[in-house]
Design a protein around this motif. Sequence first.
Motif, PDB file in Angstrom:
ATOM      1  N   SER A  46       0.810  -1.171   0.079  1.00 12.38           N
ATOM      2  CA  SER A  46       0.009   0.063  -0.086  1.00 12.38           C
ATOM      3  C   SER A  46       0.792   1.296   0.112  1.00 12.38           C
ATOM      4  CB  SER A  46      -0.795  -0.118   1.334  1.00 12.38           C
ATOM      5  OG  SER A  46      -1.813   1.207   1.347  1.00 12.38           O
ATOM      6  N   LEU A  47       0.442   2.346  -0.533  1.00 11.70           N
ATOM      7  CA  LEU A  47       0.990   3.734  -0.386  1.00 11.70           C
ATOM      8  C   LEU A  47       0.131   4.114   0.890  1.00 11.70           C
ATOM      9  CD1 LEU A  47       0.790   4.803  -4.083  1.00 11.70           C
ATOM     10  CD2 LEU A  47       2.884   4.627  -2.836  1.00 11.70           C
ATOM     11  N   VAL A  48       0.974   5.049   1.481  1.00 13.54           N
ATOM     12  CA  VAL A  48       0.652   5.946   2.698  1.00 13.54           C
ATOM     13  C   VAL A  48       1.144   7.102   2.560  1.00 13.54           C
ATOM     14  CG1 VAL A  48       0.618   6.327   5.267  1.00 13.54           C
ATOM     15  CG2 VAL A  48       0.684   3.876   4.183  1.00 13.54           C
ATOM     16  N   HIS A  49       0.277   8.294   2.777  1.00 15.21           N
ATOM     17  CA  HIS A  49       0.751   9.722   2.607  1.00 15.21           C
ATOM     18  C   HIS A  49       0.891   9.956   4.027  1.00 15.21           C
ATOM     19  CE1 HIS A  49       0.620  14.047   1.646  1.00 15.21           C
ATOM     20  NE2 HIS A  49       1.494  13.410   0.882  1.00 15.21           N
ATOM     21  N   THR A  50       1.769  10.800   4.686  1.00 11.12           N
ATOM     22  CA  THR A  50       1.833  11.038   6.051  1.00 11.12           C
ATOM     23  C   THR A  50       1.453  12.520   6.132  1.00 11.12           C
ATOM     24  OG1 THR A  50       3.925  11.937   5.997  1.00 11.12           O
ATOM     25  CG2 THR A  50       3.605   9.694   6.407  1.00 11.12           C
ATOM     26  N   GLY A  51       0.779  13.174   5.040  1.00 17.61           N
ATOM     27  CA  GLY A  51       0.554  14.561   5.126  1.00 17.61           C
ATOM     28  C   GLY A  51       1.925  15.585   4.674  1.00 17.61           C
ATOM     29  N   TRP A  52       2.972  14.870   4.643  1.00 21.91           N
ATOM     30  CA  TRP A  52       4.069  15.349   4.124  1.00 21.91           C
ATOM     31  C   TRP A  52       4.918  14.691   2.990  1.00 21.91           C
ATOM     32  CZ3 TRP A  52       6.745  19.586   4.602  1.00 21.91           C
ATOM     33  CH2 TRP A  52       8.079  19.809   4.485  1.00 21.91           C
ATOM     34  N   ARG A  53       4.930  13.333   3.071  1.00 23.67           N
ATOM     35  CA  ARG A  53       5.705  12.446   2.199  1.00 23.67           C
ATOM     36  C   ARG A  53       4.896  11.262   1.951  1.00 23.67           C
ATOM     37  NH1 ARG A  53      10.447  13.928   5.352  1.00 23.67           N
ATOM     38  NH2 ARG A  53      11.971  15.050   4.112  1.00 23.67           N
ATOM     39  N   TRP A  54       5.130  10.599   0.805  1.00 21.89           N
ATOM     40  CA  TRP A  54       4.460   9.474   0.368  1.00 21.89           C
ATOM     41  C   TRP A  54       5.491   8.240   0.732  1.00 21.89           C
ATOM     42  CZ3 TRP A  54      -0.156   8.381  -1.590  1.00 21.89           C
ATOM     43  CH2 TRP A  54      -0.951   9.451  -1.950  1.00 21.89           C
ATOM     44  N   TYR A  55       4.961   7.244   1.458  1.00 22.65           N
ATOM     45  CA  TYR A  55       5.696   5.884   1.454  1.00 22.65           C
ATOM     46  C   TYR A  55       4.852   4.779   0.822  1.00 22.65           C
ATOM     47  CZ  TYR A  55       8.132   8.584   5.179  1.00 22.65           C
ATOM     48  OH  TYR A  55       8.860   9.461   5.813  1.00 22.65           O
ATOM     49  N   LEU A  56       5.812   3.826   0.757  1.00 21.30           N
ATOM     50  CA  LEU A  56       5.466   2.562   0.215  1.00 21.30           C
ATOM     51  C   LEU A  56       5.508   1.573   1.310  1.00 21.30           C
ATOM     52  CD1 LEU A  56       4.492   0.443  -1.989  1.00 21.30           C
ATOM     53  CD2 LEU A  56       6.684   0.100  -2.612  1.00 21.30           C
ATOM     54  N   VAL A  57       4.559   0.859   1.625  1.00 18.77           N
ATOM     55  CA  VAL A  57       4.773  -0.426   2.585  1.00 18.77           C
ATOM     56  C   VAL A  57       4.749  -1.514   1.678  1.00 18.77           C
ATOM     57  CG1 VAL A  57       3.709  -1.681   4.389  1.00 18.77           C
ATOM     58  CG2 VAL A  57       3.438   1.009   4.483  1.00 18.77           C
ATOM     59  N   ALA A  58       5.887  -2.268   1.792  1.00 17.79           N
ATOM     60  CA  ALA A  58       6.105  -3.567   1.081  1.00 17.79           C
ATOM     61  C   ALA A  58       7.056  -4.644   1.834  1.00 17.79           C
ATOM     62  CB  ALA A  58       6.806  -2.839  -0.422  1.00 17.79           C
ATOM     63  N   TYR A  59       6.810  -5.793   1.567  1.00 15.45           N
ATOM     64  CA  TYR A  59       7.641  -6.746   1.834  1.00 15.45           C
ATOM     65  C   TYR A  59       8.902  -6.942   0.978  1.00 15.45           C
ATOM     66  CZ  TYR A  59       8.930 -11.393   3.813  1.00 15.45           C
ATOM     67  OH  TYR A  59       9.606 -12.250   4.279  1.00 15.45           O
ATOM     68  N   ASP A  60       9.971  -6.760   1.668  1.00 16.72           N
ATOM     69  CA  ASP A  60      11.227  -6.657   0.896  1.00 16.72           C
ATOM     70  C   ASP A  60      11.728  -8.029   1.077  1.00 16.72           C
ATOM     71  OD1 ASP A  60      14.183  -6.342   0.204  1.00 16.72           O
ATOM     72  OD2 ASP A  60      14.062  -4.303   1.149  1.00 16.72           O
ATOM     73  N   ARG A  61      11.787  -8.606  -0.279  1.00 19.10           N
ATOM     74  CA  ARG A  61      12.278 -10.014  -0.583  1.00 19.10           C
ATOM     75  C   ARG A  61      13.702 -10.201   0.005  1.00 19.10           C
ATOM     76  NH1 ARG A  61       9.245 -13.439  -3.284  1.00 19.10           N
ATOM     77  NH2 ARG A  61      10.973 -14.073  -4.518  1.00 19.10           N
ATOM     78  N   ASP A  62      14.573  -9.545  -0.273  1.00 20.83           N
ATOM     79  CA  ASP A  62      16.065  -9.527   0.006  1.00 20.83           C
ATOM     80  C   ASP A  62      16.115  -9.760   1.529  1.00 20.83           C
ATOM     81  OD1 ASP A  62      16.690  -9.863  -2.497  1.00 20.83           O
ATOM     82  OD2 ASP A  62      17.069  -7.773  -2.735  1.00 20.83           O
ATOM     83  N   ARG A  63      15.163  -8.794   2.208  1.00 18.11           N
ATOM     84  CA  ARG A  63      15.432  -8.633   3.665  1.00 18.11           C
ATOM     85  C   ARG A  63      14.522  -9.476   4.440  1.00 18.11           C
ATOM     86  NH1 ARG A  63      17.446  -4.889   1.031  1.00 18.11           N
ATOM     87  NH2 ARG A  63      19.296  -3.614   1.379  1.00 18.11           N
ATOM     88  N   ALA A  64      13.519 -10.382   3.836  1.00 16.55           N
ATOM     89  CA  ALA A  64      12.641 -10.940   4.262  1.00 16.55           C
ATOM     90  C   ALA A  64      11.925 -10.402   5.503  1.00 16.55           C
ATOM     91  CB  ALA A  64      13.322 -12.620   4.671  1.00 16.55           C
ATOM     92  N   ASP A  65      11.525  -9.140   5.202  1.00 16.75           N
ATOM     93  CA  ASP A  65      10.783  -8.626   6.352  1.00 16.75           C
ATOM     94  C   ASP A  65      10.108  -7.392   5.627  1.00 16.75           C
ATOM     95  OD1 ASP A  65       9.825  -7.535   8.949  1.00 16.75           O
ATOM     96  OD2 ASP A  65      11.778  -6.690   9.571  1.00 16.75           O
ATOM     97  N   TRP A  66       9.075  -6.702   6.403  1.00 15.00           N
ATOM     98  CA  TRP A  66       8.437  -5.556   5.923  1.00 15.00           C
ATOM     99  C   TRP A  66       9.265  -4.369   6.055  1.00 15.00           C
ATOM    100  CZ3 TRP A  66       3.604  -6.266   3.233  1.00 15.00           C
ATOM    101  CH2 TRP A  66       3.019  -7.045   3.461  1.00 15.00           C
ATOM    102  N   ARG A  67       9.030  -3.317   5.116  1.00 11.48           N
ATOM    103  CA  ARG A  67       9.900  -2.106   5.126  1.00 11.48           C
ATOM    104  C   ARG A  67       9.010  -0.996   4.705  1.00 11.48           C
ATOM    105  NH1 ARG A  67      13.166  -4.789   7.574  1.00 11.48           N
ATOM    106  NH2 ARG A  67      15.613  -5.219   6.897  1.00 11.48           N
TER     107      ARG A  67
END
Length: 191
Positions: A46-67
């Motif tokens: 998902s995309l999340v906007h903080t009111g200041w910046r856009w962020y992507l919430v994603a599962y990082d396959r190389d780090r095997a964790d959410w980022r």
Amino acid sequence: MPGGAPAIDAELLTVVAAACRDHERLRFTYGTRDGVVGEREVEPLSLVHTGWRWYLVAYDRDRADWRTFRLDRIDGLPVPGFRFPPREPPAADLAAYVSERISAAPYPHQVTLRVSASAAELAARIPPSAGAVEPLDAGTCRLRTGAGDLAAIPGYLAQWDYDFVVEEAPPGLMERLARIAGRFTRAVAES
């Protein structure tokens, strides 16, 4: 607007949003806050906007964790790839998840406070990039925040009109608060 957030290319937002919707992996070049640039392969949620910046919430396959990834740090357009089965999200409230991640991750000195203010009242004064606010009851909330310099925390707390209790603190913070409280007490007594 002056002092506003970094501009994000509409095509970048479109590509990332479509990959989130269609459950397609993305590959992109990303620069971290430390200036390290590298290739990332993620499963976007998902995309999340903080009111200041856009962020992507994603599962990082190389780090095997959410980022979380700041969109303004993605170089060029991401390349969509294979479809993937959606994973269980890292949190029910992704906006709160991003707020917590971006308010804590960059700071070496972490502090958790119980504040005598409603969550809504404190959240109106604390930007999501500076701290994660969690309601406890109608008149009390918890703030998780941090600082790059331990000496900055007392000055930050002194600006508030709220009472607070330190629940978790980095080594040396309580002693620093006690010294400053003593200095202010003496100043009031001698004035």
